[in-house]
Write a protein that holds these residues in place. Structure first.
Motif, PDB file in Angstrom:
ATOM      1  N   GLN A   2       0.837  -1.194   0.000  1.00  0.00           N
ATOM      2  CA  GLN A   2       0.000   0.000   0.000  1.00  0.00           C
ATOM      3  C   GLN A   2       0.873   1.246   0.000  1.00  0.00           C
ATOM      4  N   TYR A   3       0.341   2.293  -0.639  1.00  0.00           N
ATOM      5  CA  TYR A   3       1.027   3.587  -0.721  1.00  0.00           C
ATOM      6  C   TYR A   3       0.082   4.668  -0.217  1.00  0.00           C
ATOM      7  N   GLU A  24      -2.992   0.337  -3.825  1.00  0.00           N
ATOM      8  CA  GLU A  24      -2.306  -0.883  -3.447  1.00  0.00           C
ATOM      9  C   GLU A  24      -1.862  -1.626  -4.694  1.00  0.00           C
ATOM     10  N   ILE A  55       5.241  10.610  -0.217  1.00  0.00           N
ATOM     11  CA  ILE A  55       4.518   9.358  -0.371  1.00  0.00           C
ATOM     12  C   ILE A  55       5.231   8.311   0.469  1.00  0.00           C
ATOM     13  N   LYS A  56       4.449   7.496   1.146  1.00  0.00           N
ATOM     14  CA  LYS A  56       4.999   6.500   2.065  1.00  0.00           C
ATOM     15  C   LYS A  56       4.334   5.166   1.754  1.00  0.00           C
ATOM     16  N   ASN A  57       5.129   4.094   1.791  1.00  0.00           N
ATOM     17  CA  ASN A  57       4.499   2.785   1.622  1.00  0.00           C
ATOM     18  C   ASN A  57       4.245   2.158   2.988  1.00  0.00           C
ATOM     19  N   ASP A  62       9.859   6.165   2.213  1.00  0.00           N
ATOM     20  CA  ASP A  62       9.382   7.434   1.662  1.00  0.00           C
ATOM     21  C   ASP A  62       9.759   7.552   0.188  1.00  0.00           C
ATOM     22  N   TYR A  63       8.884   8.191  -0.575  1.00  0.00           N
ATOM     23  CA  TYR A  63       9.107   8.449  -1.992  1.00  0.00           C
ATOM     24  C   TYR A  63       8.759   9.903  -2.284  1.00  0.00           C
ATOM     25  N   PHE A  68       7.591   7.660  -6.880  1.00  0.00           N
ATOM     26  CA  PHE A  68       6.398   6.829  -6.766  1.00  0.00           C
ATOM     27  C   PHE A  68       5.862   6.467  -8.153  1.00  0.00           C
ATOM     28  N   GLU A  71       7.888   3.913  -9.684  1.00  0.00           N
ATOM     29  CA  GLU A  71       7.663   2.631  -8.999  1.00  0.00           C
ATOM     30  C   GLU A  71       6.453   1.889  -9.587  1.00  0.00           C
TER      31      GLU A  71
END
Length: 81
Positions: A2-3, A24, A55-57, A62-63, A68, A71
């Protein structure tokens, strides 16, 4: 995986709210959530604030927005209307 999207005023504990869920990834598909819709609106209407977004998964990585997007670029993107 999940992001989640984090805006400048968001606290760490708020990151898992449904409104912050970007989506996700599973089985070569990225299932977009409410956060993805917000991100796309920002890209269209207020791109100048994108550097402030994190952005965090779900594993805590962190992105930046571009990281992201790189990715998930090989995944099929699906969202509910």
């Amino acid at each position: 995986m999940q992001y989640f999207i984090m805006f400048p005023d968001d606290k760490e504990k708020e990151v898992t709210f449904e409104s912050n869920l970007l989506g996700e990834s599973s089985f070569k598909v990225f299932w977009g959530g409410e956060g993805l819709k917000k991100l796309m609106r920002m890209v269209d209407k207020t791109p100048e604030v994108l550097p402030l977004v994190k952005i965090k998964n779900d594993k805590g990585k962190d992105y930046e927005v571009l990281e992201f997007l790189e990715e998930i670029q090989k995944l099929q993107i699906r969202t509910s209307q």
